[in-house]
Scaffold this motif. Structure first.
Motif: not given
Length: 139
Positions: A111-139
């Motif tokens: 995330y220093k080099k990339n932006n999170l292109e989605l917003k979580p449905n709920y604020g508490y899901n932000l970390e889980a969203l970051k992990f899922a998004f990272h994996h989709i973008k890098t695989n």
């Protein structure tokens, strides 16, 4: 590709479900709420938690589950709870898809080099969203 990003926070499992179709990333988490392990000294509660968690996984039918690594040597505010290790063990015995554990440092570097292109449905899901998004973008 369907990916579940998971953050274990205390007694809760926070899940975000993402799917990559063509060049689009779709959040199909829905109205999911965190799954909580109540009194873990009662085996019926642990079994209920496992069954609820696995039913959620089955319902979301991921190709891979990405879990945020918790440092067992963490101190102070960084120290994970012992219950979180029990929860991680339960997640790891789910055998209908691959389970991967990823370091927060890997995510921070991404995330220093990339932006999170989605917003979580709920604020508490932000970390889980970051992990899922990272994996989709890098695989």
């Amino acid at each position: 590709m369907k990916v579940l990003g998971i953050e274990i926070k205390g007694r809760e499992v926070r899940i975000v479900a993402l799917e990559k179709k063509d060049d689009k990333i779709i959040d199909y988490t829905g109205n999911y709420k965190p799954i909580e392990l109540l009194d873990d000294e009662i085996s019926d509660n642990v079994i209920l938690f496992k069954n609820t968690l696995f039913a959620t996984f089955d319902n979301l039918s991921p190709d891979e589950i990405i879990v945020k690594y918790r440092n067992p040597k963490g101190k102070g505010l960084q120290a994970p709870s012992p219950i979180s290790f029990k929860i991680e063990g339960i997640i790891q015995i789910y055998n209908d898809c691959k389970i991967s554990i990823i370091s927060p440092n890997t995510i921070a570097a991404f995330y220093k080099k990339n932006n999170l292109e989605l917003k979580p449905n709920y604020g508490y899901n932000l970390e889980a969203l970051k992990f899922a998004f990272h994996h989709i973008k890098t695989n």
